[in-house]
Design a protein around this motif. Structure first.
Motif, PDB file in Angstrom:
ATOM      1  N   LYS A 489       0.837  -1.214   0.000  1.00  0.00           N
ATOM      2  CA  LYS A 489       0.000   0.000   0.000  1.00  0.00           C
ATOM      3  C   LYS A 489       0.867   1.257   0.000  1.00  0.00           C
ATOM      4  CE  LYS A 489      -2.144  -1.232   3.803  1.00  0.00           C
ATOM      5  NZ  LYS A 489      -1.578  -2.595   3.988  1.00  0.00           N
ATOM      6  N   SER A 490       1.915   1.249   0.830  1.00  0.00           N
ATOM      7  CA  SER A 490       2.799   2.412   0.880  1.00  0.00           C
ATOM      8  C   SER A 490       3.499   2.621  -0.453  1.00  0.00           C
ATOM      9  CB  SER A 490       3.842   2.238   1.992  1.00  0.00           C
ATOM     10  OG  SER A 490       3.222   2.128   3.250  1.00  0.00           O
ATOM     11  N   ALA A 491       3.937   1.520  -1.066  1.00  0.00           N
ATOM     12  CA  ALA A 491       4.597   1.625  -2.371  1.00  0.00           C
ATOM     13  C   ALA A 491       3.656   2.198  -3.417  1.00  0.00           C
ATOM     14  CB  ALA A 491       5.107   0.256  -2.806  1.00  0.00           C
ATOM     15  N   ALA A 492       2.367   1.898  -3.306  1.00  0.00           N
ATOM     16  CA  ALA A 492       1.389   2.442  -4.257  1.00  0.00           C
ATOM     17  C   ALA A 492       1.231   3.942  -4.096  1.00  0.00           C
ATOM     18  CB  ALA A 492       0.045   1.745  -4.067  1.00  0.00           C
ATOM     19  N   MET A 493       1.443   4.453  -2.878  1.00  0.00           N
ATOM     20  CA  MET A 493       1.273   5.887  -2.626  1.00  0.00           C
ATOM     21  C   MET A 493       2.530   6.694  -2.961  1.00  0.00           C
ATOM     22  SD  MET A 493      -1.840   6.285  -1.740  1.00  0.00           S
ATOM     23  CE  MET A 493      -2.150   4.941  -2.935  1.00  0.00           C
ATOM     24  N   MET A 494       3.680   6.043  -3.071  1.00  0.00           N
ATOM     25  CA  MET A 494       4.918   6.776  -3.333  1.00  0.00           C
ATOM     26  C   MET A 494       4.882   7.494  -4.683  1.00  0.00           C
ATOM     27  SD  MET A 494       7.582   4.001  -1.687  1.00  0.00           S
ATOM     28  CE  MET A 494       9.077   4.793  -2.274  1.00  0.00           C
ATOM     29  N   PRO A 495       4.473   6.861  -5.779  1.00  0.00           N
ATOM     30  CA  PRO A 495       4.384   7.605  -7.044  1.00  0.00           C
ATOM     31  C   PRO A 495       3.345   8.722  -6.991  1.00  0.00           C
ATOM     32  CG  PRO A 495       4.376   5.232  -7.430  1.00  0.00           C
ATOM     33  CD  PRO A 495       4.192   5.434  -5.970  1.00  0.00           C
ATOM     34  N   VAL A 496       2.246   8.524  -6.252  1.00  0.00           N
ATOM     35  CA  VAL A 496       1.238   9.576  -6.109  1.00  0.00           C
ATOM     36  C   VAL A 496       1.872  10.794  -5.462  1.00  0.00           C
ATOM     37  CG1 VAL A 496      -0.943  10.215  -5.014  1.00  0.00           C
ATOM     38  CG2 VAL A 496      -0.659   7.924  -5.970  1.00  0.00           C
ATOM     39  N   ALA A 509       2.736  13.174   5.549  1.00  0.00           N
ATOM     40  CA  ALA A 509       2.691  11.743   5.889  1.00  0.00           C
ATOM     41  C   ALA A 509       2.352  11.604   7.368  1.00  0.00           C
ATOM     42  CB  ALA A 509       4.028  11.079   5.590  1.00  0.00           C
ATOM     43  N   LEU A 510       1.249  10.929   7.672  1.00  0.00           N
ATOM     44  CA  LEU A 510       0.803  10.779   9.053  1.00  0.00           C
ATOM     45  C   LEU A 510       0.640   9.305   9.400  1.00  0.00           C
ATOM     46  CD1 LEU A 510      -2.114  13.422   9.234  1.00  0.00           C
ATOM     47  CD2 LEU A 510       0.347  13.805   9.460  1.00  0.00           C
ATOM     48  N   ALA A 511       0.743   9.013  10.679  1.00  0.00           N
ATOM     49  CA  ALA A 511       0.438   7.673  11.196  1.00  0.00           C
ATOM     50  C   ALA A 511       0.187   7.796  12.694  1.00  0.00           C
ATOM     51  CB  ALA A 511       1.584   6.697  10.931  1.00  0.00           C
ATOM     52  N   HIS A 512      -0.373   6.739  13.278  1.00  0.00           N
ATOM     53  CA  HIS A 512      -0.637   6.747  14.719  1.00  0.00           C
ATOM     54  C   HIS A 512       0.665   6.765  15.515  1.00  0.00           C
ATOM     55  CE1 HIS A 512      -1.894   5.496  18.692  1.00  0.00           C
ATOM     56  NE2 HIS A 512      -1.168   4.395  18.580  1.00  0.00           N
ATOM     57  N   ALA A 517       5.113   6.800  11.295  1.00  0.00           N
ATOM     58  CA  ALA A 517       5.037   8.068  10.569  1.00  0.00           C
ATOM     59  C   ALA A 517       6.396   8.419   9.964  1.00  0.00           C
ATOM     60  CB  ALA A 517       4.563   9.175  11.499  1.00  0.00           C
ATOM     61  N   ARG A 518       7.469   8.232  10.759  1.00  0.00           N
ATOM     62  CA  ARG A 518       8.808   8.534  10.253  1.00  0.00           C
ATOM     63  C   ARG A 518       9.136   7.704   9.023  1.00  0.00           C
ATOM     64  NH1 ARG A 518      12.808   5.988  14.019  1.00  0.00           N
ATOM     65  NH2 ARG A 518      11.930   4.218  12.887  1.00  0.00           N
ATOM     66  N   ASP A 519       8.880   6.398   9.097  1.00  0.00           N
ATOM     67  CA  ASP A 519       9.195   5.525   7.970  1.00  0.00           C
ATOM     68  C   ASP A 519       8.315   5.841   6.768  1.00  0.00           C
ATOM     69  OD1 ASP A 519      10.960   4.360   9.724  1.00  0.00           O
ATOM     70  OD2 ASP A 519       9.714   2.591  10.114  1.00  0.00           O
ATOM     71  N   PHE A 520       7.047   6.165   7.008  1.00  0.00           N
ATOM     72  CA  PHE A 520       6.129   6.507   5.928  1.00  0.00           C
ATOM     73  C   PHE A 520       6.569   7.819   5.265  1.00  0.00           C
ATOM     74  CE2 PHE A 520       1.561   7.773   4.699  1.00  0.00           C
ATOM     75  CZ  PHE A 520       1.570   6.973   3.571  1.00  0.00           C
ATOM     76  N   GLY A 521       6.976   8.786   6.082  1.00  0.00           N
ATOM     77  CA  GLY A 521       7.456  10.049   5.532  1.00  0.00           C
ATOM     78  C   GLY A 521       8.700   9.864   4.680  1.00  0.00           C
ATOM     79  N   ALA A 522       9.590   8.953   5.120  1.00  0.00           N
ATOM     80  CA  ALA A 522      10.798   8.686   4.341  1.00  0.00           C
ATOM     81  C   ALA A 522      10.443   8.087   2.985  1.00  0.00           C
ATOM     82  CB  ALA A 522      11.715   7.751   5.120  1.00  0.00           C
ATOM     83  N   LYS A 523       9.447   7.219   2.943  1.00  0.00           N
ATOM     84  CA  LYS A 523       9.027   6.621   1.671  1.00  0.00           C
ATOM     85  C   LYS A 523       8.418   7.665   0.745  1.00  0.00           C
ATOM     86  CE  LYS A 523       8.064   2.022   3.586  1.00  0.00           C
ATOM     87  NZ  LYS A 523       7.015   1.021   3.908  1.00  0.00           N
ATOM     88  N   LEU A 524       7.617   8.568   1.310  1.00  0.00           N
ATOM     89  CA  LEU A 524       6.943   9.583   0.492  1.00  0.00           C
ATOM     90  C   LEU A 524       7.814  10.803   0.250  1.00  0.00           C
ATOM     91  CD1 LEU A 524       3.330   9.630   2.026  1.00  0.00           C
ATOM     92  CD2 LEU A 524       4.230   8.191   0.192  1.00  0.00           C
ATOM     93  N   ASP A 525       8.971  10.874   0.955  1.00  0.00           N
ATOM     94  CA  ASP A 525       9.814  12.067   0.912  1.00  0.00           C
ATOM     95  C   ASP A 525       8.982  13.298   1.266  1.00  0.00           C
ATOM     96  OD1 ASP A 525      12.085  13.611   0.606  1.00  0.00           O
ATOM     97  OD2 ASP A 525      11.790  13.902  -1.555  1.00  0.00           O
ATOM     98  N   ALA A 526       8.255  13.166   2.404  1.00  0.00           N
ATOM     99  CA  ALA A 526       7.320  14.210   2.819  1.00  0.00           C
ATOM    100  C   ALA A 526       7.441  14.439   4.318  1.00  0.00           C
ATOM    101  CB  ALA A 526       5.891  13.806   2.466  1.00  0.00           C
ATOM    102  N   PRO A 527       7.053  15.621   4.801  1.00  0.00           N
ATOM    103  CA  PRO A 527       7.053  15.866   6.251  1.00  0.00           C
ATOM    104  C   PRO A 527       6.179  14.836   6.962  1.00  0.00           C
ATOM    105  CG  PRO A 527       6.642  17.893   5.037  1.00  0.00           C
ATOM    106  CD  PRO A 527       6.572  16.780   4.040  1.00  0.00           C
TER     107      PRO A 527
END
Length: 955
Positions: A489-496, A509-512, A517-527
């Motif tokens: 799912k995270s990989a699907a959001m990275m190109p978006v 990039a948010l998470a509980h 959240a940190r790892d998700f932000g790193a994948k998205l290259d986003a705060p």
């Protein structure tokens, strides 16, 4: 206290319970007795004879009936053991107040009568549904045995209530007892018994006080010192000593220690010899008890209790009710939705019951949108006071009649919880067809695939591509992405995210959890930030206190942005309502919620991610599993996806080790330690509960010491072990046990505490907690003055725990230090232990020196074994899953799925009873409740006018 265990052998039970010299010497009551309407129907009355008892346990009933054998064997029954508080045992058996023995026996019989009516079930055939269904039978066949010593021949008044595996159902036939509800409700049965016993003990003239750990309303008699109690509690001391060696203390951990330290009973030790030994111990510690007994008899003669004394001089029914509720540690206030009656309308006991139920509903409602009616009864009874289960049931019935509690026979919710769920739905629906697409045209999919190549990703599979396209082309503000563990799912959001940033849009990039959240932000290259931190930034916008300038600033930062939430199933009703509300108010272009309804849900109440899917909100579903690499794991994931637990356990069978309960942790530890070092680093050791996790951590450390991998002396470190307590629970006294640490998380100016203040509990009595503060002062804290309406914890409570650390130990952080990037749940290693500091190596290769006094030194724990809550979001090549059929409340489809789906190649299961575990995991789906589900039950009467939500989008 009660304990529930299966009876393994009919003949063995007959010999065990019929040892006459193990019974109390009191002549006021028969030592054994048949109990229950089922027993009466079989003409089983009075004293229990061994031959008849063994026959019933064997399934051969006096009327000639036989209980059908299931799966090739007959289960004899269960032993429900009721143990009196030690102070009661001492007054009854050492100081010889024989009135107490009668009161104890009466309280057990009353509790069994309640359980017979409300808990005992059988499974019967429903010809219409063509399935077996559980039904309450209202009868049981039980034999009770009154005993007076524990295994160390110390005074311990207790009753073994052996509930035979036989009950008569509505079809007129005798059936086996369906024990699930007995196990599920054993803590409730304990609370019912504590209330019954406390009422009788207080009627005898004694004063009672909450026990040091007042679970289920446990109590002691006032006037007997802790030193006296511990002098007669060497059996408990043995268990605690075994626990102390490995820093463990939960109920299941006590069971592990009890098994390890258990001695055989000594039937040759005569009652006379026992009594002489007791009197010698009493003389040594200065215990007589006659003064307490004489004073109690005098008060009883005047019909005086602690509650009647509280009402002395209090005028008016309303004032008396408030006085009793306040003495129970409750804080009656006007405007309580669950206590709508006018002042003075309820008699004092009814008012106390009303306040207890209201407090219990708030307590449970923080974690569940709907809760089991029996859990509501148990939690209300834990408030203590002159309240019995019949009072609590009457109050719940009154609230149901008023429409303030809604639900069926089992699941109950509040009007407020139901309104909140409707609000979540209305907020999400307000964003339908409310925004423009983020991208359009026939090239969207191609652009996503190109973005994936630019990011160095593999080609998006069909599900991922469709999900990304849906997010970009939707006209809805809120979009859901549903997919199981390992589907990308995270990989699907990275190109978006990549495409949106190219267009100049802000992406968040948010998470509980902070590390997620940190790892998700790193994948998205986003705060990246937690959902709580994100909402905190815009708190004033949401609560209406923001100035026009602040509103404009918030809109400027969020308007047109894309907010993506990972592990969205972990967000509860209240937080998701606020997040969607914020998105609507500030014109967020897209709020993407990605998660899995089958993985671990939110800690707080509600399952809105699932609820929104059921309500038809736009959802993209990703199904292709990318994590499972081996035939075993591919088969396991397919079985779990189709909810075929039988097939899942069959696939695991070649890699399942079945060992005795007490041997499970060391077996799992040995599997992990004997693997090559490189393989260990790729292997997760997952334990189903805290007890098994702690035992496995200790076992791994022992194994590594034995192999010479850990050398030198352990660095003894005192750490903070968080005590789980709700905000309502923090307003009750039971969490403030002596020696615990209280940390203030918010400013309390009226009580003189500031955020960050911390103290150790010196004592807790009445409504006051005495704290020894870190600055050396001693201060008074009143928990019941904490506000009810806080959206965050006012205090955190910790138990001090000693752990030994060696160089090379694997640890995890139990709290956050965001400045240094040390986040709760992250794994690290002890690199060097110096004289004045400890150097740790984090997973990203950073070294941190923690000097003496560093707060993070007390916010860590061993992490060779972790539980599924910490593991969610992790991936490993191999995994060892440690479970026990005794952890029935933890053995759910959900937790089993999360544990197994962390693993890519090989899973090994270590368990004490694989057949029972499979049954439990199949029957118990786990997950959260929904207020709307409760309201939709048969017999539920939700008379709730749901207002049309009007949103002000002009801010």
């Amino acid at each position: 206290m009660i304990n529930l265990a299966a009876v393994s052998s009919a003949s063995g039970a007959g010999q065990y319970y019929s040892q006459d010299n193990y019974y109390t010497s009191s002549e006021l009551t028969e030592a054994s007795q048949w109990i229950g309407r089922g027993a009466e129907a079989l003409d089983l009355r009075g004293r229990v004879d061994e031959q008849g008892f063994v026959a019933v346990l064997s399934g051969k009933l006096p009327d000639g009936s036989s209980i059908p054998i299931v799966h090739g064997e007959h289960r004899p029954g269960v032993d429900l053991t009721f143990s009196a508080p030690k102070s009661i045992s001492l007054l009854a058996l050492v100081a010889r107040d024989e009135r107490i023995v009668v009161a104890f026996r009466e309280s057990v019989n009353a509790t069994l009568g309640w359980a017979e009516k409300n808990i005992v079930e059988a499974r019967v055939w429903d010809p219409k549904a063509r399935v077996q269904v559980a039904e309450k039978t209202g009868n049981m066949v039980a034999a009770t045995f009154l005993h007076d010593v524990n295994r160390n021949n110390e005074p311990q008044l207790h009753v073994h209530a052996v509930i035979a595996n036989a009950t008569k159902a509505s079809d007129g036939k005798w059936h086996a007892v369906h024990n699930d509800q007995l196990y599920r409700n054993q803590h409730l049965i304990g609370a019912v018994h504590n209330a019954e016993l406390r009422s009788r003990i207080e009627a005898l003239g004694y004063e009672t006080v909450p026990a040091r750990n007042p679970i289920g309303g446990a109590f002691e008699i006032k006037g007997i010192s802790r030193d006296v109690i511990e002098a007669f509690s060497t059996r408990r001391g043995e268990i605690l000593e075994a626990l102390a060696k490995e820093d463990r203390r939960s109920p299941r951990e006590r069971e592990l220690a009890a098994l390890a330290t258990r001695q055989a009973k000594n039937p040759e030790f005569s009652p006379e010899a026992r009594n002489a030994a007791w009197q010698a111990t009493a003389e040594r510690v200065g215990f007589d008890g006659r003064d307490l007994i004489d004073a109690a008899i005098e008060r009883s003669g005047r019909k005086e209790t602690i509650w009647s004394r509280i009402l002395d001089g209090v005028r008016g029914i309303g004032a008396k009710g408030v006085a009793i509720a306040s003495a129970m540690g409750l804080t009656p206030r006007d405007g309580d939705a669950l206590v709508p009656e006018r002042h003075g309308r309820l008699c004092p006991t009814e008012y106390a019951a009303a306040q207890a139920v209201a407090s219990a509903a708030r307590d449970l409602g923080e974690r569940e949108a709907a809760f089991d009616r029996n859990d509501l009864i148990r939690t209300a009874l834990e408030r203590g006071g002159p309240v019995l289960v019949t009072d609590i049931e009457a109050r719940i019935g009154a609230l149901v009649d008023k429409g303030l509690l809604i639900g069926g026979e089992r699941l109950t919710t509040t009007e407020a919880a139901l309104r909140l769920e409707h609000r979540v739905i209305d907020l999400a629906n307000a964003g339908r067809d409310a925004v423009a697409p983020l991208a359009q045209g026939n090239t969207v999919a191609a652009n996503l695939q190109q973005a994936a190549r630019d990011l160095g990703l593999r080609r998006l599979n069909t599900g991922q591509e469709i999900a990304g396209t849906d997010v970009l082309q939707s006209h809805d503000r809120v979009h859901l992405v549903q997919g199981g563990a390992g589907v990308g799912k995270s990989a699907a959001m990275m190109p978006v995210s990549h495409l949106m940033k190219q267009e100049g849009r802000a992406v968040f990039a948010l998470a509980h959890a902070g590390r997620t959240a940190r790892d998700f932000g790193a994948k998205l290259d986003a705060p990246a930030s937690t959902v709580d931190s994100f909402l905190g930034r815009f708190r004033r916008v949401l609560d209406g206190s923001a100035t026009p300038a602040q509103v404009a600033e918030s809109r400027a930062s969020l308007a047109g942005s894309v907010v993506m939430v990972d592990e969205a199933s972990q967000i509860g009703n209240e937080r998701l309502a606020r997040l969607i509300d914020l998105a609507n108010r500030t014109d967020v272009a897209r709020l993407v919620l990605a998660g899995d309804v089958r993985q671990l849900p939110a800690i707080e109440a509600g399952k809105p991610f699932e609820l929104l899917q059921k309500e038809g909100l736009a959802t993209s579903i990703v199904t292709e599993n990318l994590r499972a690499q081996s035939p075993q794991m591919q088969g396991l994931n397919a079985a779990l996806e189709s909810r075929d637990m039988g097939l899942a356990f069959e696939i695991l069978k070649p890699d399942t080790l079945e060992v005795p309960f007490a041997k499970g942790p060391e077996t799992a530890a040995r599997l992990w330690v004997t693997a090559p070092q490189a393989e260990r680093d790729r292997t997760l050791l997952l334990a189903s509960g805290r007890a098994m996790r702690s035992a496995a951590n200790a076992a791994v450390q022992d194994e590594r010491l034995a192999r010479g991998e850990l050398v030198g002396e352990a660095q003894q470190t005192t750490v903070l072990d968080r005590v789980t307590v709700t905000r309502e629970g923090a307003r009750q006294m039971r969490g403030y046990q002596e020696g615990r640490i209280v940390e203030f998380r918010t400013n309390l100016p009226r009580q003189g505490f500031a955020r960050g203040d911390r103290g150790e509990v010196r004592s807790a009595e009445g409504d006051k907690v005495i704290l020894g503060m870190t600055d050396g002062t001693v201060r008074e804290f009143l928990p019941d003055k904490l506000a009810r309406n806080l959206s965050h914890d006012a205090v955190s409570i910790y138990q001090l725990k000693e752990i030994g650390l060696f160089e090379g130990d694997r640890i995890r952080w139990t709290d956050n230090d965001r400045d240094r990037g040390l986040l709760n749940g992250d794994i690290a290693h002890i690199a060097v232990i110096g004289r004045d500091n400890i150097t740790v190596l984090t997973g990203d290769g950073q070294r941190h020196e923690l000097g003496r006094g560093d707060t993070m030194l007390e916010r860590l724990d061993l992490a060779y074994a972790i539980n599924v809550h910490i593991a969610q979001g992790m991936t490993a090549d191999k995994g060892i899953v440690l479970m026990s059929e005794r952890e029935k409340m933890l053995n759910t489809t959900q937790s089993f799925l999360v544990a197994v789906t962390r693993i890519a190649e090989t899973a090994t299961l270590v368990v004490d009873n694989v057949q029972a575990l499979e049954r439990d995991v199949t029957r118990n789906p786990g997950g959260k409740t929904s207020a709307m589900d409760a309201a939709a039950q048969p017999n539920a009467k939700p008379e709730l006018p749901v207002p049309v939500l009007e949103l002000d989008l002009s801010l």
